[in-house]
Design a protein around this motif. Structure first.
Motif, short mmCIF file in Angstrom:
data_model
loop_
_atom_site.label_atom_id
_atom_site.label_comp_id
_atom_site.label_asym_id
_atom_site.label_seq_id
_atom_site.Cartn_x
_atom_site.Cartn_y
_atom_site.Cartn_z
N VAL A 1 0.85 -1.19 0.00
CA VAL A 1 0.00 0.00 0.00
C VAL A 1 0.89 1.25 0.00
N PHE A 2 0.57 2.19 -0.89
CA PHE A 2 1.30 3.45 -0.99
C PHE A 2 0.37 4.59 -0.56
N PRO A 3 0.63 5.20 0.61
CA PRO A 3 -0.20 6.33 1.05
C PRO A 3 -0.08 7.50 0.06
N GLN A 4 -1.18 8.23 -0.10
CA GLN A 4 -1.22 9.36 -1.02
C GLN A 4 -1.37 10.66 -0.25
N ASP A 5 -0.81 11.73 -0.81
CA ASP A 5 -0.91 13.05 -0.20
C ASP A 5 -2.27 13.67 -0.51
N GLY A 6 -2.62 14.68 0.27
CA GLY A 6 -3.81 15.46 -0.03
C GLY A 6 -5.12 14.77 0.25
N GLY A 7 -5.10 13.73 1.07
CA GLY A 7 -6.34 13.06 1.39
C GLY A 7 -6.84 12.10 0.34
N ASP A 8 -6.07 11.88 -0.74
CA ASP A 8 -6.48 10.91 -1.76
C ASP A 8 -6.41 9.50 -1.19
N PRO A 9 -7.24 8.57 -1.70
CA PRO A 9 -7.21 7.19 -1.20
C PRO A 9 -5.84 6.55 -1.42
N ASP A 10 -5.44 5.70 -0.48
CA ASP A 10 -4.19 4.97 -0.63
C ASP A 10 -4.28 4.07 -1.86
N LEU A 11 -3.10 3.81 -2.48
CA LEU A 11 -3.03 2.94 -3.65
C LEU A 11 -2.44 1.59 -3.25
N GLU A 12 -3.12 0.52 -3.64
CA GLU A 12 -2.63 -0.83 -3.38
C GLU A 12 -2.09 -1.41 -4.68
N VAL A 13 -0.89 -1.96 -4.62
CA VAL A 13 -0.25 -2.53 -5.81
C VAL A 13 -1.02 -3.76 -6.27
N THR A 14 -1.42 -3.77 -7.52
CA THR A 14 -2.07 -4.92 -8.14
C THR A 14 -1.39 -5.23 -9.46
N GLY A 15 -1.44 -6.50 -9.87
CA GLY A 15 -0.92 -6.89 -11.16
C GLY A 15 0.46 -7.47 -11.17
N LEU A 16 1.16 -7.50 -10.00
CA LEU A 16 2.52 -8.03 -9.97
C LEU A 16 2.57 -9.55 -9.76
N GLY A 17 1.42 -10.21 -9.73
CA GLY A 17 1.42 -11.65 -9.57
C GLY A 17 2.22 -12.33 -10.66
N GLY A 18 3.16 -13.20 -10.27
CA GLY A 18 4.01 -13.86 -11.26
C GLY A 18 4.88 -12.89 -12.02
N ALA A 19 5.43 -11.89 -11.34
CA ALA A 19 6.22 -10.84 -11.99
C ALA A 19 7.23 -11.45 -12.96
N SER A 20 7.17 -11.00 -14.22
CA SER A 20 7.86 -11.74 -15.28
C SER A 20 8.90 -10.94 -16.05
N ASP A 21 8.77 -9.62 -16.11
CA ASP A 21 9.72 -8.84 -16.91
C ASP A 21 9.68 -7.39 -16.42
N VAL A 22 10.74 -6.64 -16.76
CA VAL A 22 10.83 -5.26 -16.32
C VAL A 22 11.68 -4.47 -17.31
N ILE A 23 11.35 -3.19 -17.46
CA ILE A 23 12.15 -2.29 -18.31
C ILE A 23 12.07 -0.90 -17.72
N ALA A 24 13.15 -0.12 -17.88
CA ALA A 24 13.20 1.24 -17.35
C ALA A 24 13.35 2.22 -18.51
N ALA A 25 12.63 3.32 -18.43
CA ALA A 25 12.73 4.36 -19.44
C ALA A 25 13.97 5.22 -19.17
N SER A 26 14.43 5.91 -20.20
CA SER A 26 15.57 6.80 -20.02
C SER A 26 15.21 7.91 -19.04
N GLY A 27 16.21 8.40 -18.35
CA GLY A 27 15.97 9.38 -17.30
C GLY A 27 15.84 8.75 -15.94
N GLY A 28 15.53 7.44 -15.89
CA GLY A 28 15.47 6.71 -14.64
C GLY A 28 14.25 6.98 -13.79
N LEU A 29 13.24 7.68 -14.33
CA LEU A 29 12.08 8.06 -13.52
C LEU A 29 10.90 7.11 -13.65
N HIS A 30 10.85 6.32 -14.72
CA HIS A 30 9.69 5.47 -14.97
C HIS A 30 10.12 4.03 -15.22
#
Length: 266
Positions: A112-141
């Motif tokens: 769970v990632f708490p959010q600023d400004g009173g927005d609802p917390d975000l829960e990570v979904t979709g990482l089941g069986g994590a299979s691959d990863v890639i990073a964009a240039s700039g290192g931010l995404h």
């Protein structure tokens, strides 16, 4: 010795003293220039040298607490990313100047990632069986796929030294819901277009490649299309990307190559 005016057989013998095969090596040689003194040319009196890449250094191993399914390094070489299918996790290893990884920061399915400004917390979904990863240039995404999560998951940071934050999941839901996108069942591989405007995901169980447009500021993805076997998006071929498992965009951005294990095809 070789004497001017007399017949001679001229041959070049090559010996590779390197550690690797010299595939496709080509040597050309001009006709010999006969010196004034001493007369003639002696066999073995000439040699050639060429430069080669330095061999790999003695490998070093770094213990990992997870079973690793894929690796990626950001273009700035500041982070090493790994996916753990067993742990449903993305691991981010900071790299020092020598390329040595530090202790990983793990993001797991259900975190769970708490959010600023009173927005609802975000829960990570979709990482089941994590299979691959890639990073964009700039290192931010960073983009990771979950094979059993049927998803591509988006992470971002404000500065290259900051920890990643969970941003978004694009998922093929069963049954389809309002936010479901097609083509991601069994998501096995993720790739960026050379200009980084698009993200491609191989859905091995969807027999499809899902295409997303990428927001270069936030990293968020917007679904564009699904290219799949048997629905008319590959014409006139069929049975060519069943079980698609790996993707490689060409450097010019006009072609995308895919490996499909069930179709025995590229």
């Amino acid at each position: 010795p070789i004497v001017a005016g007399l017949p001679v057989d001229w041959s070049i013998a090559l010996t590779n003293f390197g550690l690797s095969d010299a595939a496709g090596a080509l040597v050309t040689d001009q006709p010999p220039v006969f010196p004034a003194a001493p007369d003639g040319i002696l066999a073995g009196s000439g040699s050639w040298t060429c430069e080669a890449n330095a061999p790999l250094s003695v490998p070093a191993s770094f213990p990992a607490s997870e079973t690793i399914s894929a690796l990626a390094i950001d273009p700035e070489r500041t982070w090493l990313y790994a996916t753990s299918a067993d742990g449903d996790a993305l691991l981010a290893f900071p790299l020092d100047a020598s390329g040595t990884p530090g202790a990983p920061i793990a993001i797991r399915e259900g975190d769970v990632f708490p959010q600023d400004g009173g927005d609802p917390d975000l829960e990570v979904t979709g990482l089941g069986g994590a299979s691959d990863v890639i990073a964009a240039s700039g290192g931010l995404h960073v983009y990771a796929t979950g094979e059993t999560g049927d998803s591509v998951v988006v992470f971002a940071r404000e500065d290259v030294g900051d920890p990643l934050e969970y941003i978004q999941s694009q998922t093929t839901e069963s049954p389809p819901g309002g936010s479901s996108v097609p083509g991601l069942r069994g998501a096995r591989s993720v790739a960026l277009s050379p200009d980084e405007r698009f993200v491609y995901v191989a859905g091995s169980e969807s027999n499809a490649i899902a295409v997303f447009e990428r927001d270069e500021t936030t990293g968020e993805l917007t679904f564009v299309e699904r290219v799949a076997d048997g629905i008319g998006t590959i014409v006139p071929e069929f049975d060519v990307i069943r079980g698609v498992m790996a993707l490689h965009p060409a450097a010019l951005g006009t072609d995308l190559y895919a490996v499909a294990e069930d179709s025995d095809a590229v």
